[in-house]
Write an enzyme that holds these catalytic residues in place. Structure first.
Site, mmCIF file in Angstrom:
data_model
loop_
_atom_site.group_PDB
_atom_site.id
_atom_site.type_symbol
_atom_site.label_atom_id
_atom_site.label_comp_id
_atom_site.label_asym_id
_atom_site.label_seq_id
_atom_site.Cartn_x
_atom_site.Cartn_y
_atom_site.Cartn_z
ATOM 1 N N ASP A 23 2.149 -3.072 1.657
ATOM 2 C CA ASP A 23 1.228 -3.654 2.617
ATOM 3 C C ASP A 23 1.683 -5.064 2.959
ATOM 4 O O ASP A 23 2.541 -5.652 2.281
ATOM 5 C CB ASP A 23 -0.194 -3.680 2.058
ATOM 6 C CG ASP A 23 -0.751 -2.277 1.841
ATOM 7 O OD1 ASP A 23 -0.515 -1.419 2.718
ATOM 8 O OD2 ASP A 23 -1.394 -2.042 0.806
ATOM 9 N N HIS B 6 5.165 1.440 5.249
ATOM 10 C CA HIS B 6 3.752 1.111 5.081
ATOM 11 C C HIS B 6 3.007 2.085 4.170
ATOM 12 O O HIS B 6 1.859 1.836 3.807
ATOM 13 C CB HIS B 6 3.060 1.029 6.455
ATOM 14 C CG HIS B 6 2.208 -0.188 6.612
ATOM 15 N ND1 HIS B 6 1.466 -0.727 5.587
ATOM 16 C CD2 HIS B 6 1.984 -1.007 7.686
ATOM 17 C CE1 HIS B 6 0.809 -1.793 6.015
ATOM 18 N NE2 HIS B 6 1.121 -1.990 7.281
#
Length: 437
Positions: free
Chosen positions: A411, A407
């Site tokens: 995204d 992450h």
């Protein structure tokens, strides 16, 4: 005669250390240049160390099972030619070993045996030692190791076998009590894991398996990935009914013509490599103060053996046909299982595709192959009743694709678009739209 040193080679661009798993020679053996001296495990691959000289093995400096840094001397050889360094080398004690540990020939020997203190390596056994001790029913807990840091060597076990007398069990009184030392403040995660591992209770009948260099490398890389990369996970289901029909219609003729199987996995790798070209952010890596978006699309594939997991790489997968990808998958898997995989064949991966479906799995959360930003798990293709667009229910071939992503780099938006594109490609594999050549 000259004394030459054989050093731990660097078997890969990022390799910093290696573990001697097995010596193929012993002191006194004559070897030719390029003859194999030892089997070495690194975090990349298992390989053999070749001799840089022609000569006679003089001294083995690193025991089997011991891990040393790249460039450290692992053995010495006596070669033809004069050298004034020979005597100096012989007189110098080995690194981290006390000088004059053994009495000179003819000197006064102690009248009573000297009790050896167990070193840092006591309790860690190489596979060769473990096998030999089990074959002859020798309890390793009762053996004093003569190797560096108290390690038990094959010579120690062989000496017991040759003597015909098993070592006497050590009484509880003689066994030193474990010393509990406080962990240092702010210890790294790997140190904390190692500390907790030492506190695992071992009961009667439990079997202790030594950690090989490959297994240790896997553990370190997985731990590093989980601690450094914030993992996120998403899954999509894909209707691959038409792809299954197409592949099944080709497989018999393809095998006869090409000599290897046309697998479903080749179709998945091709679809992923095509989608990566359209969504290059998925082909990226975290580099501290920047993100590196890789130009080449090199697909890592996971290949398991009974003892370890290897991740060979299909280079420039986006430029290859389904046939070309299928051939590489077959060849790389064969090299892994035969122990012939080369270090460079595990280098340069930018994205990993794992065929977890081969084990019957239908849903999983893979750990990212550090330093890559994502890994895709291809699950088992199963027949399920599905509601069609016309409202009818039909039996379809369905597969789950499970994506783990870093992450910091990716995204949900780009990951979602990427998975949707992979789904679109796979659901449109037909004889009219797709060629395997």
């Amino acid at each position: 005669m000259a004394i030459e040193s054989i050093k731990m080679p660097q078997l890969g661009e990022s390799v910093t250390e290696g573990t001697i798993e097995k010596w193929l020679v012993k002191p006194g053996d004559h070897v030719e240049k390029y003859d194999s001296l030892a089997e070495v495990n690194t975090d990349k691959v298992t390989a053999e160390v070749p001799s840089s000289f022609t000569g006679t093995i003089k001294e083995i400096l690193v025991q089997e099972g011991q891990t040393v840094a790249v460039g450290e001397v692992v053995c010495t050889m006596e070669t033809a030619g004069g050298s004034n360094e020979s005597a100096q080398h012989e007189a110098a004690p080995a690194k981290n070993e006390p000088a004059n540990e053994m009495p000179a020939e003819g000197s006064q020997k102690p009248s009573s045996p000297v009790k050896k203190e167990k070193g840092a390596a006591a309790g860690r056994y190489s596979p060769a030692v473990l096998r030999l001790s089990q074959d002859h029913d020798i309890n390793l807990a009762d053996v004093d190791g003569s190797g560096r840091d108290g390690r038990i060597t094959r010579k120690d076990i062989q000496a017991i076998i040759d003597s015909g007398e098993k070592p006497q069990p050590k009484s509880a009184v003689e066994a030193p009590a474990p010393v509990q030392q406080p962990a240092p403040a702010a210890a790294p995660a790997s140190s904390a894991a190692a500390q907790s591992a030492t506190n695992v209770p071992v009961a009667a009948g439990d079997f202790e398996i030594p950690v090989t260099g490959v297994r240790r490398a896997i553990a370190n890389n997985m731990l590093k990935s989980k601690h450094e990369a914030p993992h996120a996970w998403t899954m999509i289901e894909v209707d691959v009914t038409e792809m299954v029909k197409y592949r099944d219609s080709l497989k018999a003729e393809f095998k006869q013509k090409e000599g290897f199987n046309l697998t479903y996995f080749a179709f998945f790798v091709k679809a992923v490599s095509q989608a990566l070209k359209e969504f290059p952010m998925m082909n990226s890596m975290w580099a501290g103060d920047k993100i590196v978006q890789k130009k080449d699309i090199n697909i890592s594939i996971a290949v398991a053996t009974d003892e370890a997991l290897y991740v060979p790489v299909i280079q420039q997968a986006d430029e290859k046909t389904i046939k070309g990808i299928g051939r590489e998958i077959t060849e790389l898997a064969g090299k892994v299982r035969s122990g012939k995989l080369k270090s460079q064949e595990m280098q340069g991966g930018t994205f990993t595709v794992n065929n977890t479906g081969s084990f019957g799995s239908v849903q999983s959360m893979g750990i990212i192959n550090h330093p890559q930003a994502a890994i895709l798990q291809v699950e088992s293709i199963v027949k399920r009743p599905v509601v069609m667009e016309n409202g009818m229910i039909g039996v379809r071939d369905m597969v789950n694709l499970c994506l783990s992503l870093d992450h910091r780099v990716l995204d949900g938006l780009v990951a979602g678009h990427f998975l949707a594109r992979v789904k679109e490609i796979l659901e449109n594999v037909t004889p009219e739209t797709t060629s395997v050549y």
